[in-house]
Enzyme design. Structure first.
Site, PDB file in Angstrom:
ATOM      1  N   LYS A 139       0.798  -1.286   0.041  1.00 43.25           N
ATOM      2  CA  LYS A 139       0.188   0.171  -0.092  1.00 43.25           C
ATOM      3  C   LYS A 139       0.895   1.251   0.014  1.00 43.25           C
ATOM      4  O   LYS A 139       1.955   1.266   0.633  1.00 43.25           O
ATOM      5  CB  LYS A 139      -0.956  -0.001   1.006  1.00 43.25           C
ATOM      6  CG  LYS A 139      -1.995   1.092   1.263  1.00 43.25           C
ATOM      7  CD  LYS A 139      -2.955   0.753   2.635  1.00 43.25           C
ATOM      8  CE  LYS A 139      -3.852   1.944   2.609  1.00 43.25           C
ATOM      9  NZ  LYS A 139      -4.918   1.696   3.757  1.00 43.25           N
ATOM     10  N   SER A 144      -9.805   1.766   2.742  1.00 43.48           N
ATOM     11  CA  SER A 144      -8.930   2.566   1.860  1.00 43.48           C
ATOM     12  C   SER A 144      -7.799   1.628   1.204  1.00 43.48           C
ATOM     13  O   SER A 144      -7.269   2.092   0.448  1.00 43.48           O
ATOM     14  CB  SER A 144      -8.161   3.464   2.619  1.00 43.48           C
ATOM     15  OG  SER A 144      -7.209   2.937   3.664  1.00 43.48           O
ATOM     16  N   SER A 189      -9.975  -0.538   7.127  1.00 45.48           N
ATOM     17  CA  SER A 189      -9.415  -0.522   5.795  1.00 45.48           C
ATOM     18  C   SER A 189      -8.813  -1.745   5.014  1.00 45.48           C
ATOM     19  O   SER A 189      -8.451  -1.631   3.915  1.00 45.48           O
ATOM     20  CB  SER A 189      -8.419   0.756   5.615  1.00 45.48           C
ATOM     21  OG  SER A 189      -9.196   2.025   5.496  1.00 45.48           O
TER      22      SER A 189
HETATM   23  N1  GLN Z   1     -13.074   4.290   6.378  1.00 47.65           N
HETATM   24  C1  GLN Z   1     -12.318   4.629   7.623  1.00 47.65           C
HETATM   25  C2  GLN Z   1     -11.796   6.049   7.355  1.00 47.65           C
HETATM   26  O1  GLN Z   1     -12.321   6.538   6.221  1.00 47.65           O
HETATM   27  C3  GLN Z   1     -11.344   3.737   7.772  1.00 47.65           C
HETATM   28  C4  GLN Z   1     -10.117   4.066   7.140  1.00 47.65           C
HETATM   29  C5  GLN Z   1      -9.006   3.313   7.684  1.00 47.65           C
HETATM   30  O2  GLN Z   1      -8.927   2.163   8.070  1.00 47.65           O
HETATM   31  N2  GLN Z   1      -7.729   3.540   7.078  1.00 47.65           N
HETATM   32  O3  GLN Z   1     -11.469   6.481   8.240  1.00 47.65           O
END
Ligand code: GLN
Length: 488
Positions: free
Chosen positions: A82, A157, A181
């Site tokens: 990532k 994400s 995410s």
């Molecule tokens: N969807 C969540 C956010 O927008 C989690 C994101 C993540 O785990 N990096 O913060």
């Protein structure tokens, strides 16, 4: 099937066996993935950067380890990373314009661990900008598409990492999970995603979002692959002050888990009537199947779960607002010249951050400001402490907590454009594990209208090994339902 198709559809465990048996060479394997990325990633959009020459050079090095008989389970196996995880010599952007051109002078600990074991770093995968989002759509660079249906998102994400594995562009990948995410995109892409206990995997070199919640973790086509990558990337690291003094994840009992007598708790708060009723029905069937295989599934109530999303959206932005203060145009990445220091910082941040990131910085700064700190931040931390206590009590009585990973299957690109708040509610079932620092995994248990549905299992903090073994046993039970998407 062409040779390239065969190689890229293999699991990491199978690739490793074939590399060790000299049925395949490391360069052949890496080249097969690189060629497939060249031909289909213009459509999937999983990668932000691929360094072909570097990857081939690493594969050649891996081959000498294989030839000398000094190979581990990942030697010669490609891994995608990532793009919020630092890689020496490869641009690391967090999918943000503000880090365009930033090439880290060091590797994240997970990356140096992988390199030391002879894994091949294939490239960097797309994400929501600074990992803020659930669909990978806030990336400043490109859209990533779900290999099951390219009109839909892979989730986020870590959408690029999930799409890479689901689309056979990489056998393994690393993501990061602050509120879900890793698990959400794993669920939406029909693969396995695992968030280890907070502190088991070093965060050194992970560009911080919400430091008390962030955790790096693996994606794989199956539980064994994810577990192999988890074992290879965990263990104490003096470079991360929150790293737990414990060895890396031990895989010796991975295949010995059994569903017989397994005590599962199903929080009623995680299984309400919001969400897609077809997904709920499928999860209900999956739970019945686990019961038939000897597990007990008992409804429990953990009321704090209801406040998870709202609490998370105070704590995570608060930490983000402070972490992202370092991007000022002076030390890292892009700089927009302007008059004076304040002008430079204003212009750089104004042009460098996207809409979602700016919103989070503003919310976080507000929640931390003197007049509101107690009303928001302190209160949120209190809810978090209560939640942790309740979960720990639950884990004294039950082995694992079970729930859907996501209330919906992969949604259409752009579907939540008009209602970003609704997208945030998709993290409802995944957020608690981050809030309490517990390990959690998502694995595929079926399909609704042809799209994968993930089941989430959550364990007590430090029960990573037991959780992986349980997931392995669950996966075996659902072996008949697994299939792969019709890929490009
Ligand atoms: N969807 C969540 C956010 O927008 C989690 C994101 C993540 O785990 N990096 O913060």
């Amino acid at each position: 099937m062409s040779n390239q198709e065969t190689i890229t559809s293999l699991s990491a465990a199978d690739l490793s066996a074939k590399l060790k048996a000299k049925e395949l060479s490391a360069v052949e394997v890496t080249t097969a993935f690189l060629d497939r990325i060249d031909s289909v990633d213009p459509t999937y959009g999983a990668f932000l950067a691929v360094d072909r020459e570097k990857a081939i050079a690493e594969a050649e090095k891996a081959q000498s380890l294989l030839d000398s008989g000094d190979a581990g389970p990942l030697t010669g196996v490609p891994v995608a990373i990532k793009d919020n995880i630092s890689t020496t010599g490869i641009e690391t952007t967090c999918a943000s314009k503000i880090l365009k051109g930033y090439v880290p002078p060091f590797d994240a600990t997970v990356v140096s661990m992988l390199k030391a074991q002879g894994a091949v770093i294939l490239g960097k995968t797309n994400l929501d900008e600074f990992a803020m989002g659930s669909s990978t759509e806030t990336s400043a660079y490109k859209l990533t598409r779900n290999p099951w249906d390219t009109t839909r998102t892979p989730g986020g994400s870590s959408g690029g990492s999930a799409a890479a594995v689901a689309g056979n562009l990489a056998p393994l990948s690393l993501g990061s999970d602050t509120g879900g995410s890793i698990r959400l995109p794993a669920s939406l892409c029909g693969i396995v995603g695992f968030k280890p206990t907070y502190g088991r995997c070093s965060r050194y070199g992970l560009i911080a979002f919400g430091s008390s919640l962030d955790q790096i973790g693996p994606f794989g086509k199956n539980v064994e692959d994810a577990a192999i990558l988890a074992a290879a990337t965990t263990g104490h690291d003096a470079m991360d002050s929150t790293s737990i003094q414990s060895p890396g994840i031990d895989l010796s009992g991975l295949k010995e888990g059994s569903l017989k007598g397994m005590k599962l708790a199903l929080p009623v708060e995680m299984f309400g009537d919001s969400g897609d009723p077809k997904v709920a029905a499928l999860i209900q069937d999956a739970l019945d199947r686990l019961r038939a295989a000897g597990a007990t599934v008992t409804e429990v109530s953990i009321e704090e779960i209801k406040y998870g999303v709202t609490t998370y959206y105070i704590i995570a932005p608060a930490e983000a607002s402070s972490n992202l203060a370092r991007f000022d145009g002076i030390r890292y990445g892009a700089r927009q010249e302007s008059k004076g220091h304040i002008g430079l910082v204003e212009k750089t941040r104004g042009e460098g951050f996207g809409h979602e990131v700016k919103a989070r910085i503003m919310i976080g700064t507000y929640a931390l400001s003197a007049g509101y700190y107690d009303a928001f931040y302190t209160k949120a931390q209190q809810v978090r402490a209560h939640m942790r206590e309740k979960f720990l009590q639950t884990f004294q009585e039950f082995d694992f907590v079970v729930s859907p990973t996501s209330p919906v299957t992969a949604f259409k690109l752009g579907e939540f454009d008009a209602d970003p708040l609704a997208m945030k509610l998709l993290d409802y079932c995944t957020i608690p594990a981050n809030m309490i620092g517990a390990p959690a995994i998502s694995l595929n248990v079926g399909y609704s209208d042809g799209l994968p549905v993930g089941l989430q299992l959550m364990g007590a903090p430090m029960a990573d090994e037991a959780l992986l073994a349980a997931a392995y046993a669950v996966e075996r039970e659902f072996a008949d339902v697994q299939h792969t998407p019709q890929l490009l």
